[in-house]
Design a protein around this motif. Sequence first.
Motif, PDB file in Angstrom:
ATOM      1  N   LEU A  72      11.861  -4.117   6.233  1.00  0.00           N
ATOM      2  CA  LEU A  72      12.806  -3.163   5.643  1.00  0.00           C
ATOM      3  C   LEU A  72      14.042  -3.134   6.518  1.00  0.00           C
ATOM      4  O   LEU A  72      13.937  -3.177   7.745  1.00  0.00           O
ATOM      5  N   PHE A  73      15.203  -3.050   5.898  1.00  0.00           N
ATOM      6  CA  PHE A  73      16.461  -2.909   6.613  1.00  0.00           C
ATOM      7  C   PHE A  73      17.153  -1.671   6.066  1.00  0.00           C
ATOM      8  O   PHE A  73      17.372  -1.561   4.855  1.00  0.00           O
ATOM      9  N   PHE A  74      17.468  -0.730   6.937  1.00  0.00           N
ATOM     10  CA  PHE A  74      18.130   0.497   6.505  1.00  0.00           C
ATOM     11  C   PHE A  74      19.632   0.292   6.559  1.00  0.00           C
ATOM     12  O   PHE A  74      20.209   0.146   7.629  1.00  0.00           O
ATOM     13  N   GLU A  75      20.238   0.278   5.388  1.00  0.00           N
ATOM     14  CA  GLU A  75      21.671   0.052   5.268  1.00  0.00           C
ATOM     15  C   GLU A  75      22.457   1.283   5.694  1.00  0.00           C
ATOM     16  O   GLU A  75      23.541   1.179   6.252  1.00  0.00           O
ATOM     17  N   LYS A 121       2.820  -0.109   3.530  1.00  0.00           N
ATOM     18  CA  LYS A 121       2.514   0.278   2.146  1.00  0.00           C
ATOM     19  C   LYS A 121       3.657  -0.141   1.216  1.00  0.00           C
ATOM     20  O   LYS A 121       3.417  -0.617   0.110  1.00  0.00           O
ATOM     21  N   VAL A 122       4.884   0.065   1.668  1.00  0.00           N
ATOM     22  CA  VAL A 122       6.058  -0.298   0.865  1.00  0.00           C
ATOM     23  C   VAL A 122       6.079  -1.806   0.635  1.00  0.00           C
ATOM     24  O   VAL A 122       6.234  -2.279  -0.501  1.00  0.00           O
ATOM     25  N   LEU A 123       5.895  -2.566   1.699  1.00  0.00           N
ATOM     26  CA  LEU A 123       5.921  -4.029   1.572  1.00  0.00           C
ATOM     27  C   LEU A 123       4.746  -4.541   0.740  1.00  0.00           C
ATOM     28  O   LEU A 123       4.887  -5.517   0.006  1.00  0.00           O
ATOM     29  N   LYS A 124       3.618  -3.875   0.831  1.00  0.00           N
ATOM     30  CA  LYS A 124       2.449  -4.276   0.025  1.00  0.00           C
ATOM     31  C   LYS A 124       2.771  -4.176  -1.462  1.00  0.00           C
ATOM     32  O   LYS A 124       2.375  -5.033  -2.251  1.00  0.00           O
ATOM     33  N   ILE A 125       3.509  -3.147  -1.854  1.00  0.00           N
ATOM     34  CA  ILE A 125       3.865  -2.973  -3.265  1.00  0.00           C
ATOM     35  C   ILE A 125       4.707  -4.145  -3.749  1.00  0.00           C
ATOM     36  O   ILE A 125       4.420  -4.736  -4.789  1.00  0.00           O
ATOM     37  N   ILE A 126       5.747  -4.518  -3.003  1.00  0.00           N
ATOM     38  CA  ILE A 126       6.597  -5.615  -3.470  1.00  0.00           C
ATOM     39  C   ILE A 126       5.866  -6.955  -3.407  1.00  0.00           C
ATOM     40  O   ILE A 126       6.037  -7.807  -4.272  1.00  0.00           O
ATOM     41  N   LYS A 127       5.017  -7.126  -2.416  1.00  0.00           N
ATOM     42  CA  LYS A 127       4.279  -8.388  -2.300  1.00  0.00           C
ATOM     43  C   LYS A 127       3.254  -8.532  -3.415  1.00  0.00           C
ATOM     44  O   LYS A 127       3.217  -9.557  -4.106  1.00  0.00           O
ATOM     45  N   GLU A 128       2.406  -7.513  -3.562  1.00  0.00           N
ATOM     46  CA  GLU A 128       1.273  -7.631  -4.483  1.00  0.00           C
ATOM     47  C   GLU A 128       1.614  -7.334  -5.937  1.00  0.00           C
ATOM     48  O   GLU A 128       1.024  -7.927  -6.837  1.00  0.00           O
ATOM     49  N   ASP A 129       2.535  -6.408  -6.169  1.00  0.00           N
ATOM     50  CA  ASP A 129       2.802  -5.977  -7.532  1.00  0.00           C
ATOM     51  C   ASP A 129       4.121  -6.483  -8.095  1.00  0.00           C
ATOM     52  O   ASP A 129       4.548  -6.043  -9.162  1.00  0.00           O
ATOM     53  N   GLN A 130       4.741  -7.391  -7.374  1.00  0.00           N
ATOM     54  CA  GLN A 130       5.995  -7.962  -7.879  1.00  0.00           C
ATOM     55  C   GLN A 130       6.059  -9.453  -7.570  1.00  0.00           C
ATOM     56  O   GLN A 130       5.947 -10.273  -8.481  1.00  0.00           O
ATOM     57  N   LEU A 131       6.208  -9.806  -6.312  1.00  0.00           N
ATOM     58  CA  LEU A 131       6.367 -11.220  -5.969  1.00  0.00           C
ATOM     59  C   LEU A 131       5.117 -12.038  -6.312  1.00  0.00           C
ATOM     60  O   LEU A 131       5.237 -13.152  -6.825  1.00  0.00           O
ATOM     61  N   SER A 132       3.938 -11.499  -6.054  1.00  0.00           N
ATOM     62  CA  SER A 132       2.712 -12.241  -6.369  1.00  0.00           C
ATOM     63  C   SER A 132       2.529 -12.457  -7.867  1.00  0.00           C
ATOM     64  O   SER A 132       1.761 -13.310  -8.282  1.00  0.00           O
ATOM     65  N   GLU A 133       3.262 -11.668  -8.648  1.00  0.00           N
ATOM     66  CA  GLU A 133       3.240 -11.822 -10.100  1.00  0.00           C
ATOM     67  C   GLU A 133       4.447 -12.609 -10.602  1.00  0.00           C
ATOM     68  O   GLU A 133       4.663 -12.720 -11.808  1.00  0.00           O
TER      69      GLU A 133
END
Length: 152
Positions: free
Chosen positions: A96-99, A33-45
């Motif tokens: 995701l990478f947990f710092e 779900k987290v990766l879907k947000i960055i893919k679809e609502d950020q990078l894809s735009e």
Amino acid sequence: METAILEYQSEVEKVKKELPQLARDILIRNVNKVLKIIKEDQLSEGKDSSGKVVGRYSRATEQFASDPYNTPRQPKEAGQPYNFEWTGGLFDNMHLFFEDMKSYSIFSADEKALFLQKVYGDIFTMTEANNDRVNNEIILPELIEYMVKRLI
């Protein structure tokens, strides 16, 4: 009555100490779900971490993409923002990478990822709006559910 309040207060204090691990566990369970947000609502735009469109496709790119031997996963239309998805490798290899216990970052293991970051800047950090979505739509509901179960 005071005893009951003290018991709840004690449980709330325990939960407070557990919050970083709880949030991390929630993110791990909801990584897609987290990766879907960055893919679809950020990078894809075509947006970077500030929400700025980093570039738009040219006619030359549109023509190149329309060649039957070049089959991008997403269309490349002149004037439209970059969608960062040609072969799909960039999106398919995101993680995701947990710092530490309180922060994480998103990266792609695709060979083009570092090049794209050099050219377009911070594209793998979520915009403030997308980060708020992760907090409010993914993490917070599960934290509330956990706390209610814990206190009842």
